[in-house]
Enzyme design. Structure first.
Site, short mmCIF file in Angstrom:
data_model
loop_
_atom_site.label_atom_id
_atom_site.label_comp_id
_atom_site.label_asym_id
_atom_site.label_seq_id
_atom_site.Cartn_x
_atom_site.Cartn_y
_atom_site.Cartn_z
N SER A 141 20.61 -36.26 6.77
CA SER A 141 19.98 -35.47 5.72
C SER A 141 20.85 -35.53 4.48
CB SER A 141 19.83 -34.01 6.16
OG SER A 141 19.50 -33.18 5.06
N TYR A 154 22.96 -26.35 9.77
CA TYR A 154 22.22 -27.61 9.66
C TYR A 154 23.03 -28.66 8.90
CZ TYR A 154 18.42 -30.83 8.51
OH TYR A 154 17.64 -31.96 8.37
#
Length: 247
Positions: A141, A154
């Site tokens: 990401s 995350y």
């Protein structure tokens, strides 16, 4: 591009994983889909099969080591060889939410179990089935490249996936196997409906090419990374976010 190749896509029941699977099928791959969402996974497999793509769905829980091992044994017994692995399955939590001092410890551990340990265990389970020339794509990401606040678990997990990719590239390289990480930004799909509107706006206005991004904007990049042409990119992290970050 992927004719004659068997490709495994995790987190393939919906969202980006489903669209990656559709793209790989369009490019000729035989598909094995894995996801914890069994009903949606079977629906995706049925859709691909109806389109003429040889597809099989196997339920798997990336947070459960035995489930991952069973997934690998199933493929070993039925297909025997995997030419491409897309480690897409992950969980995203508290986007725009808790500060680092307020993150629940069990939530932190769950994110690490699925996103980090799950990626490692899935790769380990399928490693014996990967021949020379196989490819692994780890979906990271771009949050790990710019570090947004209130998303620590995350972001940390995806940073670990990037580091894992580099180490894996060294380990798999002598076998002629390439490993890359793609780092997309937030995309518009049903899997990101929970993301606060201001985070979507931030991405849409700050990209070098302004506007929303959709899974279809990057799925053919994933398919390309599964081909022989992508080997020179092994070990690299490639931001696929229309210029929100530059890596």
């Amino acid at each position: 591009m992927l004719n004659g190749k068997t490709v495994v896509v995790t987190g393939a029941a919906r969202g980006l994983g489903r669209d990656i699977a559709i793209a790989c099928g369009r490019h000729g791959a035989t598909l094995i889909l894995g996801d914890i969402l069994e009903k949606q996974g079977l629906e995706t497999a049925a859709r691909l099969t109806a389109d003429g793509v040889a597809t099989r769905f196997i339920p798997v829980d990336l947070g459960d080591p035995e489930s991952i091992a069973s997934f690998g044994r199933d493929i070993a017994a039925n297909e025997g060889t995997v030419h491409g692995l897309v480690n897409n399955a992950a969980i995203a939590t508290n986007v725009g939410g808790a500060k680092l001092e307020d993150i629940d410890i069990e939530l932190w551990d769950r994110v690490m179990r699925v996103n980090v340990r799950g990626t490692w265990l899935m790769t380990r389970a399928l490693s014996p089935l990967l021949p020379e020339g196989a490819r692994i794509v780890n979906m990271a990401s771009d949050t790990a490249l710019w570090g947004p606040p209130r998303l620590l678990a995350y972001v940390t997990s995806k940073g670990a996936v990037i580091s894992m990719t580099r180490s894996m590239a060294r380990e798999f390289g002598p076998r002629g196997i390439g490993v890359v990480a793609l780092a997309p930004g937030i995309m518009k799909n049903e899997a990101t409906d929970y993301v606060p509107a201001e985070r979507h706006r931030e991405y849409e206005t700050r990209r070098a090419v302004p506007g929303p991004q959709f899974p279809e904007d990057i799925v053919d990049i994933v398919a390309f990374m599964l081909t022989p042409h992508a080997l020179p990119l092994t070990g690299q992290v490639i931001a696929t976010d229309a210029g929100f970050t530059f890596n």
